[in-house]
Motif scaffolding. Structure first.
Motif, PDB file in Angstrom:
ATOM      1  N   ASP A   4       0.754  -1.296  -0.380  1.00  0.00           N
ATOM      2  CA  ASP A   4      -0.178   0.106   0.485  1.00  0.00           C
ATOM      3  C   ASP A   4       1.026   1.007  -0.274  1.00  0.00           C
ATOM      4  OD1 ASP A   4      -1.780   2.342   0.191  1.00  0.00           O
ATOM      5  OD2 ASP A   4      -3.238   0.291   1.951  1.00  0.00           O
ATOM      6  N   ARG A   6       0.414   3.962   0.916  1.00  0.00           N
ATOM      7  CA  ARG A   6       0.223   4.601   2.020  1.00  0.00           C
ATOM      8  C   ARG A   6       1.285   4.474   3.293  1.00  0.00           C
ATOM      9  NH1 ARG A   6      -5.711   3.303   4.055  1.00  0.00           N
ATOM     10  NH2 ARG A   6      -4.873   0.856   3.147  1.00  0.00           N
ATOM     11  N   ARG A  95       0.259   8.773  -8.333  1.00  0.00           N
ATOM     12  CA  ARG A  95       1.163   8.896  -7.451  1.00  0.00           C
ATOM     13  C   ARG A  95       0.986   7.646  -7.018  1.00  0.00           C
ATOM     14  NH1 ARG A  95      -1.915   8.241  -1.915  1.00  0.00           N
ATOM     15  NH2 ARG A  95      -0.710   9.329  -0.833  1.00  0.00           N
ATOM     16  N   GLY A 111       2.381  -0.411 -15.810  1.00  0.00           N
ATOM     17  CA  GLY A 111       1.322   0.898 -14.715  1.00  0.00           C
ATOM     18  C   GLY A 111       0.335   0.155 -14.643  1.00  0.00           C
ATOM     19  N   ASP A 112      -0.106  -0.730 -15.578  1.00  0.00           N
ATOM     20  CA  ASP A 112      -1.197  -1.580 -15.078  1.00  0.00           C
ATOM     21  C   ASP A 112      -1.359  -2.227 -14.405  1.00  0.00           C
ATOM     22  OD1 ASP A 112      -1.644  -0.377 -17.844  1.00  0.00           O
ATOM     23  OD2 ASP A 112      -3.182  -2.293 -18.601  1.00  0.00           O
ATOM     24  N   ALA A 113      -0.971  -3.193 -14.169  1.00  0.00           N
ATOM     25  CA  ALA A 113       0.052  -4.341 -13.428  1.00  0.00           C
ATOM     26  C   ALA A 113       0.092  -3.484 -12.140  1.00  0.00           C
ATOM     27  CB  ALA A 113       0.800  -5.339 -13.229  1.00  0.00           C
ATOM     28  N   PHE A 115      -1.294  -0.075 -11.208  1.00  0.00           N
ATOM     29  CA  PHE A 115      -2.571  -0.078 -11.074  1.00  0.00           C
ATOM     30  C   PHE A 115      -3.035  -0.851 -10.379  1.00  0.00           C
ATOM     31  CE2 PHE A 115      -6.463  -0.075 -12.458  1.00  0.00           C
ATOM     32  CZ  PHE A 115      -7.577   1.220 -11.678  1.00  0.00           C
ATOM     33  N   PHE A 116      -3.333  -2.251 -10.844  1.00  0.00           N
ATOM     34  CA  PHE A 116      -3.615  -3.545 -10.028  1.00  0.00           C
ATOM     35  C   PHE A 116      -3.947  -3.500  -8.735  1.00  0.00           C
ATOM     36  CE2 PHE A 116      -3.898  -5.500 -14.485  1.00  0.00           C
ATOM     37  CZ  PHE A 116      -4.679  -4.887 -15.191  1.00  0.00           C
ATOM     38  N   SER A 117      -2.304  -3.247  -8.121  1.00  0.00           N
ATOM     39  CA  SER A 117      -2.260  -4.287  -7.342  1.00  0.00           C
ATOM     40  C   SER A 117      -2.031  -3.089  -6.874  1.00  0.00           C
ATOM     41  CB  SER A 117      -0.401  -3.971  -6.842  1.00  0.00           C
ATOM     42  OG  SER A 117      -0.453  -2.874  -7.939  1.00  0.00           O
ATOM     43  N   ARG A 118      -2.892  -1.662  -6.536  1.00  0.00           N
ATOM     44  CA  ARG A 118      -3.086   0.037  -6.002  1.00  0.00           C
ATOM     45  C   ARG A 118      -1.718   0.157  -5.923  1.00  0.00           C
ATOM     46  NH1 ARG A 118      -8.023  -0.772  -3.953  1.00  0.00           N
ATOM     47  NH2 ARG A 118      -8.221   1.331  -3.315  1.00  0.00           N
ATOM     48  N   GLU A 121      -1.689   5.151  -8.201  1.00  0.00           N
ATOM     49  CA  GLU A 121      -2.714   5.517  -7.499  1.00  0.00           C
ATOM     50  C   GLU A 121      -3.215   6.905  -9.553  1.00  0.00           C
ATOM     51  OE1 GLU A 121      -3.804   5.577  -3.261  1.00  0.00           O
ATOM     52  OE2 GLU A 121      -3.652   7.786  -4.219  1.00  0.00           O
ATOM     53  N   ILE A 122      -4.422   7.095  -9.950  1.00  0.00           N
ATOM     54  CA  ILE A 122      -4.313   7.962 -10.939  1.00  0.00           C
ATOM     55  C   ILE A 122      -6.116   8.714 -10.800  1.00  0.00           C
ATOM     56  CG2 ILE A 122      -4.777   8.032 -13.232  1.00  0.00           C
ATOM     57  CD1 ILE A 122      -3.030   5.315 -14.186  1.00  0.00           C
ATOM     58  N   THR A 123      -5.826  10.031 -11.210  1.00  0.00           N
ATOM     59  CA  THR A 123      -7.068  10.087 -11.037  1.00  0.00           C
ATOM     60  C   THR A 123      -6.740  11.928 -11.651  1.00  0.00           C
ATOM     61  OG1 THR A 123      -6.270  11.776  -8.654  1.00  0.00           O
ATOM     62  CG2 THR A 123      -6.968  10.370  -8.366  1.00  0.00           C
ATOM     63  N   GLY A 124      -7.791  12.458 -12.241  1.00  0.00           N
ATOM     64  CA  GLY A 124      -8.551  13.591 -13.079  1.00  0.00           C
ATOM     65  C   GLY A 124      -8.209  12.794 -14.067  1.00  0.00           C
ATOM     66  N   THR A 126      -8.076  10.854 -16.966  1.00  0.00           N
ATOM     67  CA  THR A 126      -7.391   9.639 -17.341  1.00  0.00           C
ATOM     68  C   THR A 126      -6.564   9.429 -18.594  1.00  0.00           C
ATOM     69  OG1 THR A 126      -9.261   8.616 -16.318  1.00  0.00           O
ATOM     70  CG2 THR A 126      -7.882   6.956 -17.341  1.00  0.00           C
TER      71      THR A 126
END
Lengths: 176, 332
Positions: A4, A6, A95, A111-113, A115-118, A121-124, A126
């Motif tokens: 994570d 975080r 992020r 990048g997709d992997a 993203f899958f694993s969190r 993070e992508i916002t705004g 896409t």
């Protein structure tokens, strides 16, 4: 990976305040040099960005004391370090940990992997992020290595050490 | 034993070179327009890039297959015809087509061109496949991911063309090429405007508790908890509440990827000629890792050695994988 973001080590004062501002001032000359060099060596990446050359990207390496503002406009390139509390609203934000972001730029990670694993993070906007990813992915070679080369032996040594540390952490997490 | 060609994805020229260098027997790609079903922003090839890519691939002995696998709107076929002309001019080794009009045009205008039938055509019965072979000279069919291996073996005996099956990547089970879910939600074409989730309509929202919502055209189609693996923002893989399932569940399909690494020998034995890796929209890193792993696996099988494939689960959607219908129709 499966970590994570975080849990990433928090930068001093969470990337705000005097420390962050000082770090931004110190790092800025290097960033300006790096982005000019990349643009000069890889002009084809701008075509894949299309209309998003004028989009403001906020790239947020969560374990560094500052974020990065990128506007990939070939006529007026912007790549600057910004304290998180002073970052302007961006069209798109990306992020993750610094080394993950660096490895994504070089296509050493997917990048997709991430993203899958969190881990990412992508916002705004896409579409802007997808275009940036595809533009960077079409570059042959390593932007990180090119950047390290600009600073000679010390640059190469730092990059090697960062990559070794990143790889070791990933191996440790995989075996847990 | 069939040749078991390895057919690999390339969304950019750099990805194509990566696939070739990793040992692809053939690479499939498309132009930067609506003629192919992966019309993503910033992805795909300009005509000049395709010409250079074909030269690079052929120098290494690798074939290039050009995807012209969308359905042109009625009367607007010029884009597809020009793409076919460019493909012939640059020497691509085959066209991957779905639309009968496109297939018919290429067959009559470029009679020497080789045609493969895209999964977008959703041809899954011997009768349907034979129709394309007899009327358009199709030499290979890419089968939908809805058949068991015994069914594939049976089909092989009843058709006059080669068979290509997906072995890794997206586990789409819809009648591809005819899905209208995206059109319904976004007003954009599922086929021609960036596949299932046009990036311009996708939004990810981070909630204060660390959860993430994925939205398409303003509709929330999934919400992932702080510790939960994420999937693509596709409608058919969204989580929905239903009268008897108010907590929300995967009503159509799940975020999961196909991985047939353990079934390769059986597929070869069933007469499959070519193995397709999905993922033109994925990175060079994905292409390098997946192609390298399957290259070694196929070579080991051909040489009669035991395969020891590297773990690819980190690259799968939601970090989950399945053998889907290839193993059993009760796979869910």
């Amino acid at each position: 990976m499966n970590t994570d973001i975080r849990d990433a080590p928090q930068p001093p004062l969470l990337g705000t305040g005097m420390f962050a501002r000082l770090a931004c001032v110190l790092i800025q000359p290097m960033l300006s040099r790096v982005v000019r060099r990349v643009a000069l060596r890889h002009p084809s990446l701008f075509a894949r960005l299309g209309s998003h050359q004028s989009t403001d990207f906020l790239i947020d390496p969560v374990d560094l004391p500052f974020a990065l503002h990128l506007r990939p406009d070939p006529q007026a390139l912007v790549f600057r370090a910004v304290p998180r509390d002073a970052a302007l609203p961006a069209g798109a934000s990306i992020r993750g940990r610094f080394m993950l972001l660096l490895e994504l730029v070089d296509s050493e990670e997917d990048g997709d992997a991430a993203f899958f694993s969190r881990d990412l993070e992508i916002t705004g906007d896409t579409e802007a992020v997808v275009r940036l990813r595809n533009a960077l992915d079409d570059i042959d070679g390593s932007i990180a290595t090119e950047t390290a080369e600009m600073f000679g032996a010390p640059g190469r040594a730092i990059l090697t050490r960062l990559r070794r540390s990143y790889s070791m952490k990933n191996r440790q997490q995989d075996t847990r | 034993m069939s040749l078991a060609e390895l057919i690999c994805p390339a969304g950019t020229p750099a990805a194509l070179r990566t696939a070739v260098d990793a040992g692809a027997d053939a690479v499939y790609c498309g132009f930067q327009d609506a003629t192919n079903a992966r019309n993503f922003p910033g992805l795909n090839f300009t005509p000049d890039e395709l010409a250079a890519a074909v030269a690079y691939a052929h120098h290494a002995g690798t074939k290039v297959l050009l995807a012209l696998n969308t359905y042109p709107p009625a009367g607007k076929v010029d884009l597809w015809r020009h793409a076919a002309y460019l493909g012939v001019r640059y020497g691509v080794d085959a066209f991957i087509v779905a639309d009968m009009g496109v297939a018919d045009y290429i067959r009559h205008t470029h009679p020497l061109a080789r045609l493969h039938l895209s999964v977008q055509a959703a041809a899954s019965s011997p009768e349907a496949i034979r129709y394309y072979c007899e009327n358009f000279g199709v030499k290979r069919v890419v089968l939908p991911r809805i058949l068991t291996i015994p069914e594939i073996r049976q089909i092989r005996t009843e058709i006059p063309c080669e068979i290509e099956t997906f072995i890794f990547g997206n586990h789409g089970l819809m009648v591809e090429g005819r899905c209208s879910l995206t059109n319904y939600l976004t007003g954009q074409s599922t086929n021609m405007d960036g596949v299932c989730s046009p990036a311009s309509d996708v939004q990810y929202v981070r909630d204060t508790d660390g959860s993430m919502s994925s939205r398409l055209a303003g509709f929330t189609i999934d919400r992932f908890g702080p510790e939960e693996m994420a999937g693509y923002p596709t409608i058919c893989k969204g989580r929905y509440a239903a009268p008897n399932r108010p907590e929300g569940y995967y009503a159509f399909e799940e975020p999961i990827s196909l991985n047939l690494s353990r079934l390769l020998p059986e597929l070869i034995d069933a007469g499959v000629h070519a193995f397709k890796i999905e993922g033109r929209q994925r990175s060079k890193s994905y292409v390098r890792n997946v192609v390298t792993a399957f290259r070694h696996a196929v070579d080991d099988i051909r040489a009669g050695r035991a395969t020891n494939m590297s773990d690819l689960v980190a690259l799968t959607e939601g970090q989950k994988q399945t053998q889907g219908a290839f193993e059993t129709k009760k796979w869910r």
